[in-house]
Design a protein around this motif. Structure first.
Motif, PDB file in Angstrom:
ATOM      1  N   PRO A  78       0.640  -1.431   0.043  1.00 53.84           N
ATOM      2  CA  PRO A  78       0.080   0.167  -0.184  1.00 53.84           C
ATOM      3  C   PRO A  78       1.070   1.434   0.275  1.00 53.84           C
ATOM      4  N   ILE A  79       0.424   2.723  -0.455  1.00 48.28           N
ATOM      5  CA  ILE A  79       1.191   3.841  -0.340  1.00 48.28           C
ATOM      6  C   ILE A  79       0.299   4.073   1.193  1.00 48.28           C
ATOM      7  N   VAL A  80       1.278   4.498   1.917  1.00 47.66           N
ATOM      8  CA  VAL A  80       0.814   4.788   3.300  1.00 47.66           C
ATOM      9  C   VAL A  80       1.458   6.550   3.543  1.00 47.66           C
ATOM     10  N   SER A  81       0.429   6.743   4.356  1.00 48.24           N
ATOM     11  CA  SER A  81       0.836   8.753   4.596  1.00 48.24           C
ATOM     12  C   SER A  81       0.661   8.541   6.284  1.00 48.24           C
ATOM     13  N   ALA A  82       0.737   9.418   6.976  1.00 53.52           N
ATOM     14  CA  ALA A  82       0.288  10.172   7.804  1.00 53.52           C
ATOM     15  C   ALA A  82      -1.400  10.020   8.339  1.00 53.52           C
ATOM     16  N   ASP A  83      -2.098  10.292   7.473  1.00 56.79           N
ATOM     17  CA  ASP A  83      -3.475  10.008   7.105  1.00 56.79           C
ATOM     18  C   ASP A  83      -4.474   9.081   6.201  1.00 56.79           C
ATOM     19  N   GLY A  84      -3.372   8.379   5.764  1.00 55.66           N
ATOM     20  CA  GLY A  84      -4.283   7.793   4.836  1.00 55.66           C
ATOM     21  C   GLY A  84      -3.790   6.882   3.874  1.00 55.66           C
ATOM     22  N   ILE A  85      -4.278   6.471   3.122  1.00 57.80           N
ATOM     23  CA  ILE A  85      -3.923   4.854   2.650  1.00 57.80           C
ATOM     24  C   ILE A  85      -4.706   4.294   0.951  1.00 57.80           C
ATOM     25  N   ALA A  86      -3.800   4.197   0.721  1.00 61.21           N
ATOM     26  CA  ALA A  86      -4.474   3.996  -0.479  1.00 61.21           C
ATOM     27  C   ALA A  86      -3.496   2.347  -1.260  1.00 61.21           C
ATOM     28  N   PHE A  87      -4.000   1.627  -1.555  1.00 59.47           N
ATOM     29  CA  PHE A  87      -4.175  -0.370  -2.190  1.00 59.47           C
ATOM     30  C   PHE A  87      -5.026  -0.534  -2.478  1.00 59.47           C
ATOM     31  N   GLN A  88      -4.256  -1.196  -3.493  1.00 56.09           N
ATOM     32  CA  GLN A  88      -5.015  -2.285  -4.610  1.00 56.09           C
ATOM     33  C   GLN A  88      -5.426  -3.490  -3.711  1.00 56.09           C
ATOM     34  N   TRP A  89      -6.389  -4.063  -4.307  1.00 57.43           N
ATOM     35  CA  TRP A  89      -7.235  -5.191  -3.184  1.00 57.43           C
ATOM     36  C   TRP A  89      -8.309  -6.001  -4.588  1.00 57.43           C
ATOM     37  N   VAL A  90      -8.329  -7.128  -4.064  1.00 51.86           N
ATOM     38  CA  VAL A  90      -8.934  -8.061  -4.723  1.00 51.86           C
ATOM     39  C   VAL A  90     -10.284  -8.916  -3.696  1.00 51.86           C
ATOM     40  N   PHE A  91     -11.610  -9.070  -4.214  1.00 51.41           N
ATOM     41  CA  PHE A  91     -12.324  -8.904  -3.639  1.00 51.41           C
ATOM     42  C   PHE A  91     -12.918 -10.709  -4.626  1.00 51.41           C
ATOM     43  N   SER A  92     -13.373 -11.422  -3.333  1.00 54.97           N
ATOM     44  CA  SER A  92     -14.039 -12.532  -4.151  1.00 54.97           C
ATOM     45  C   SER A  92     -14.894 -13.575  -3.227  1.00 54.97           C
ATOM     46  N   GLY A  93     -15.721 -14.006  -4.194  1.00 56.61           N
ATOM     47  CA  GLY A  93     -16.894 -14.732  -3.260  1.00 56.61           C
ATOM     48  C   GLY A  93     -18.020 -15.107  -4.253  1.00 56.61           C
ATOM     49  N   THR A  94     -18.872 -16.426  -3.443  1.00 51.85           N
ATOM     50  CA  THR A  94     -19.717 -16.505  -3.996  1.00 51.85           C
ATOM     51  C   THR A  94     -21.430 -15.663  -3.279  1.00 51.85           C
ATOM     52  N   ASN A  95     -22.044 -15.365  -5.055  1.00 47.29           N
ATOM     53  CA  ASN A  95     -24.075 -14.401  -4.518  1.00 47.29           C
ATOM     54  C   ASN A  95     -24.477 -15.219  -4.161  1.00 47.29           C
ATOM     55  N   THR A  96     -25.066 -15.566  -2.840  1.00 46.90           N
ATOM     56  CA  THR A  96     -25.308 -16.659  -2.127  1.00 46.90           C
ATOM     57  C   THR A  96     -26.471 -15.799  -1.508  1.00 46.90           C
ATOM     58  N   GLY A  97     -26.772 -14.867  -1.102  1.00 47.99           N
ATOM     59  CA  GLY A  97     -27.712 -13.991  -0.562  1.00 47.99           C
ATOM     60  C   GLY A  97     -28.006 -12.945  -1.463  1.00 47.99           C
ATOM     61  N   ALA A  98     -29.195 -12.031  -1.004  1.00 51.78           N
ATOM     62  CA  ALA A  98     -30.211 -11.561  -2.104  1.00 51.78           C
ATOM     63  C   ALA A  98     -29.922 -10.157  -2.059  1.00 51.78           C
ATOM     64  N   TRP A  99     -29.439  -9.208  -3.096  1.00 50.90           N
ATOM     65  CA  TRP A  99     -28.627  -7.960  -3.051  1.00 50.90           C
ATOM     66  C   TRP A  99     -29.688  -6.980  -1.886  1.00 50.90           C
ATOM     67  N   SER A 100     -30.924  -7.211  -2.387  1.00 48.05           N
ATOM     68  CA  SER A 100     -31.747  -6.764  -2.290  1.00 48.05           C
ATOM     69  C   SER A 100     -32.933  -7.476  -1.955  1.00 48.05           C
ATOM     70  N   ALA A 101     -34.305  -6.942  -1.651  1.00 46.97           N
ATOM     71  CA  ALA A 101     -35.827  -7.845  -2.191  1.00 46.97           C
ATOM     72  C   ALA A 101     -36.046  -7.805  -3.372  1.00 46.97           C
TER      73      ALA A 101
END
Length: 158
Positions: free
Chosen positions: A93-116
């Motif tokens: 990450p790129i880190v400073s005294a008052d912040g941070i920026a970072f790349q990420w990966v998000f994964s999983g399986t959509n088994t729950g409803a997003w909304s009604a």
């Protein structure tokens, strides 16, 4: 003159040490925040946000304002829709005294409803993005998430 130079050097060294500590704190805050997401605990993740936090998801186009709105309209939605979610920081990450920026990966399986109105698709998702986070008084004051919404939606079959 030497005494003055030593005093100045000491002040600079103390200031540098303070900045390093603050940067370490920012990284620790994000590590805890991501751990709460990965534990699928929206309330715990919400505790890392300042009361007046602003959470901006570029794909939505408007920010959630306040801890409760960010927790309920972003974190809880993802934790409910993708209960096995995994959010990982990639690279340094790129880190400073008052912040941070970072790349990420998000994964999983959509088994729950997003909304009604938007039921689960049962499909796996995996997408990359970047977050820009500002820290104030030990809490996340701002989070901006940027990722490929088109690719994300295609994976869900939308």
């Amino acid at each position: 003159m030497k005494t003055m130079l030593r005093s100045f050097s000491f002040v600079v060294l103390c200031a540098a040490a303070s900045l390093v500590q603050a940067a370490d704190d920012a990284k620790a805050i994000i590590d805890g925040y991501m751990a709460a997401w990965n534990a699928h605990d929206a309330n715990k993740a919400g505790e890392f946000l300042a009361e007046d936090a602003e959470y901006y998801d570029v794909t939505v186009g408007s920010a959630q304002k306040g801890r409760a709105a960010a927790r309920d309209n972003v974190i809880k939605v993802f934790v409910t829709a993708i209960p096995d979610l995994k959010w990982e920081m990639t690279g340094a990450p790129i880190v400073s005294a008052d912040g941070i920026a970072f790349q990420w990966v998000f994964s999983g399986t959509n088994t729950g409803a997003w909304s009604a109105e938007t039921p689960a698709t049962g499909k796996p998702v995996k997408f990359e993005g970047v977050s820009f986070v500002r820290i104030k008084d030990g809490k996340i004051a701002y989070q901006g998430d940027y990722y490929d919404a088109l690719g994300f939606n295609k994976q869900l079959g939308w």
